[in-house]
Enzyme design. Structure first.
Site, PDB file in Angstrom:
ATOM      1  N   SER A  75     -11.493 -13.794  -8.226  1.00 15.08           N
ATOM      2  CA  SER A  75     -10.940 -14.289  -9.481  1.00 15.08           C
ATOM      3  C   SER A  75     -10.369 -13.116 -10.273  1.00 15.08           C
ATOM      4  O   SER A  75     -10.081 -12.069  -9.700  1.00 15.08           O
ATOM      5  CB  SER A  75     -12.027 -15.041 -10.268  1.00 15.08           C
ATOM      6  OG  SER A  75     -11.466 -15.741 -11.343  1.00 15.08           O
ATOM      7  N   ASN A  76     -10.186 -13.278 -11.556  1.00 20.14           N
ATOM      8  CA  ASN A  76      -9.632 -12.207 -12.393  1.00 20.14           C
ATOM      9  C   ASN A  76     -10.241 -12.284 -13.787  1.00 20.14           C
ATOM     10  O   ASN A  76     -11.063 -13.161 -14.061  1.00 20.14           O
ATOM     11  CB  ASN A  76      -8.100 -12.316 -12.434  1.00 20.14           C
ATOM     12  CG  ASN A  76      -7.648 -13.638 -13.007  1.00 20.14           C
ATOM     13  OD1 ASN A  76      -7.838 -13.934 -14.176  1.00 20.14           O
ATOM     14  ND2 ASN A  76      -7.062 -14.483 -12.148  1.00 20.14           N
TER      15      ASN A  76
END
Ligand code: CTP
Length: 211
Positions: A21-22
């Site tokens: 993810s980020n």
């Protein structure tokens, strides 16, 4: 107007426990949704996983996890919308293989193969009908203007809101932001550092979403 807003990160699963993810917090997208509701728009929020509570007054909230989920939700909503603001930080790659059993460690290195996800904004750009307004974001560390203008053209956008990821007070996890808006007609509008709520209002006003 009916407005579609996307927010937050996506998660691309490796196994039942792990994902890629980020750092997107969803704050900018939720602020845009709040500003759209406050302006009286019928507002649909498609959100990736984040810890925020959707603002009151939305016409619809669709909670999604992966880029593929987000693509499906967004493409279903867009045809009936007058404008879309793609603020979500969609993963560009996902693990090529999902393991339904937890991946066990071994000695030595591990290589994860990744494949491209759909560029949702580019898909909207090719679906766009006359009269629909499409606004994207570009979060950059280098050559912000050149990269943003490239995305504006490539994805058939009307506007792009560009911000720097490498400066304090703006970007993913911050409560404040500053963006430069570029239009396909050559406008360049600087929205100075302010709360994400104020920046959201300025984006909607300057792009013509809010009158
Ligand atoms: N975006 C999207 N789908 C993706 C990736 C990005 O819809 N799979 C959207 C984002 O919501 C944002 C815009 O595209 O509005 C810019 O995203 P970004 O990842 O910065 O652009 P890319 O085209 O992926 O360019 P690069 O990887 O070269 O930075």
């Amino acid at each position: 107007m009916k407005i579609l807003i996307t927010a937050g990160p996506t998660r691309e699963a490796l196994d039942p426990m792990r994902f890629i993810s980020n750092r997107s917090s969803g704050k900018m997208g939720y602020a845009l949704a709040e500003a759209a509701v406050a302006a009286g728009h019928e507002t649909v929020l498609v959100s990736g996983p984040c810890s925020l509570t959707p603002p009151e007054g939305l016409a619809k909230v669709v909670q999604v996890i992966s880029a593929a989920d987000m693509a499906e939700a967004v493409k279903a909503e867009f045809p009936s919308c007058d404008a879309a603001v793609m603020c979500a930080a969609v993963a560009d790659y996902r693990p090529k293989n999902y393991s339904s059993s937890k991946i066990k460690k071994n000695d030595g290195e591990m290589v994860i193969e990744l494949e491209r996800t759909e560029d949702i904004l580019a898909s909207l750009g090719s679906m766009k009908k006359p009269g629909q307004l499409l606004i994207g974001f570009a979060a950059e560390t280098d050559d912000m203007e050149e990269n943003a203008l490239g995305k504006l053209q490539r994805k058939n956008l009307d506007w792009i809101a560009a911000n720097r990821l490498d400066l304090p007070g703006q970007g993913a996890e911050s409560n404040t932001n500053t963006v430069v808006l570029y239009s396909v007609n050559g406008d360049r509008i600087v929205i100075p550092l302010a709360s994400k709520k104020q920046v959201a209002e300025a984006i909607l006003k300057n792009t013509g979403v809010n009158k």
